[in-house]
Design an enzyme around this catalytic site. Structure first.
Site: not given
Ligand code: NAI
Length: 404
Positions: A156, A175, A232-233, A258, A263, A286, A288
């Protein structure tokens, strides 16, 4: 043991494109709009090779035990908490999900929020709905030329980076893993550096012990006055009372949230947050990743995983199974064997093949702590006999033959 046309049951109103895709390759598919539980679930799933669910169908150890024929479960969503992954691993039931199908939807939501926050759109729109005319340029800004700090440059975060640059923002990211910058985005060495330089900070990290509460009072204090925060994480990443305090005292100019530590379980439950009623704060339930496009993409992604699994034995993308890919089945039959991961299994399997005068064309093996997964293409041999003898090994959990 020879694999027949797979029968797939889809529950919980999974997007119709999943059934369409599975039927397009000749699979038998039944679909239901609701979830099931307990004995009703067990009875309905009997006779199916694969089951598609979303978040409401609970595949517990008790349910799985009664479904020995079930070979694959597709979670047509992101989370897999509703499935007992440990038991399904030991039971050799392969679980797939679609973790990245809604990536773009989240990135687009954040782009919208950048403009909304910079122009105080949430408050102005609701004021206009109430008959209040709030025309003023004070405190309203373009986002062009501003600095977006992205925390977590994964699927994302990196998509957001590209979209934000197209809108004229400068992108910095932090990151814990070294990530290739896209476009003109620039990594920073520390989280603190990012907080001090950004006009907008947006979180895209997973929930881990390190990210839990990573944005607390101290970190919020490092952000420059008049800047914005977006999350939105995961709901545990930002300390909500600390954010609320920094919005109330005017240190932050706004926030878009988000995801929350707590929740509502359904749309019927009331939502409470101490961010309610605060100025220039966008609260969303939620959503996103909740778009029609994401649902369709999830439907196709998991359907494709089922097809690769039944046609080739591929387990790529499985969350509870050794990940193994293999080329298409051509010319010769393929044996798939899931076994207990104990020493000497491969030796015993190879002895069975040689005793039968068989010829192994190719073999792929992958293991995890409990199970091993073997894909083996067999030339010149009585494949039925070989597979039957392999299935009788006390280490074997499941054995199937895919004919070319
Ligand atoms: P991803 O796994 O592709 O990317 C996460 C990134 O965060 C990775 O590059 C990782 O190295 C980095 N990371 C991990 N720990 C870290 C830290 N302490 N400091 C800095 N960087 C760190 O995951 P993706 O798909 O990009 O999703 C990210 C977040 O979005 C997840 O928490 C997921 O649950 C959430 N999400 C939320 C949605 C919503 O509806 N709001 C929908 C889809 C995902």
């Amino acid at each position: 043991m020879i694999q027949k046309t797979p029968k797939v049951l889809l529950l919980e109103g999974i997007h119709t494109c999943a059934a369409e895709r599975l039927r397009s390759v000749g699979y038998y598919v039944e679909a239901e709009g609701h979830s099931l539980s307990g004995q009703e679930l067990v009875d309905r799933v009997q006779g199916f090779d694969a089951l598609g669910i979303r978040s409401k169908t609970h595949m517990t150890e008790e349910v799985l035990q009664k479904l020995p024929q079930l070979r694959a479960i597709g979670a047509f969503c992101i989370g897999t908490n509703q499935i007992d992954l440990e038991y399904s691993n030991k039971d050799a039931t392969c679980v797939f999900n679609a973790p990245y199908a809604n990536t773009r939807s989240v990135a687009e939501l954040v782009i919208g929020e950048l403009v909304m926050l910079a122009r105080k759109l949430g408050d102005r729109s609701s004021a206009a709905h109430r008959g209040v005319w709030m025309k003023s340029a004070a405190g309203s800004n373009e986002i062009r030329g501003k600095v977006l700090g992205i925390v977590g440059y994964g699927h994302i975060g990196s998509q957001l980076s590209i979209l934000a640059e197209a809108m004229g923002l400068t992108v910095l990211y932090y990151d814990i893993i070294k990530k290739l910058p896209l476009g003109n985005a620039r990594p920073v060495d520390t989280f603190e550096e990012l907080l001090q330089q950004a006009d907008f900070v947006s979180f895209h990290v997973p929930e881990t012990p390190e990210t839990k509460g990573m944005m607390g009072a101290g970190e919020l204090g490092l952000m420059r006055k008049g800047t914005y925060l977006i999350n939105a994480s995961r709901g545990t990443v930002v300390d909500i009372p600390a954010l609320s305090a920094h919005l109330k005292n005017g240190h932050l100019a706004g926030a878009a949230i988000d995801v929350f530590p707590k929740e509502p379980a359904s749309n019927k439950e009331r939502f409470e947050s101490e961010l309610q009623e605060l100025e220039n704060v966008i609260l969303t339930p939620h959503i996103g990743g909740s778009t029609e496009e994401a649902q369709a993409a999830i439907g196709l992604e998991v359907a494709e995983s089922f097809i690769n699994f039944f046609e080739k034995g591929s387990t790529i993308g499985a969350v509870n199974f050794p990940n193994l890919d293999a080329p298409p089945v051509e010319e010769v039959p393929r044996i798939l064997n899931v076994h207990l991961n104990t020493p000497g299994v491969l030796g015993k399997i190879n002895s069975i093949v040689s005793a039968a005068g068989g010829n192994i064309r190719r073999q792929f093996l992958s293991t995890d702590a409990h199970i091993g997964y073997l894909i083996m293409d067999m030339g010149r041999s009585d494949v039925d006999r070989v597979a039957s003898e392999i299935s009788q090994l006390e280490t074997s959990l499941r054995t199937h033959i895919i004919l070319p």
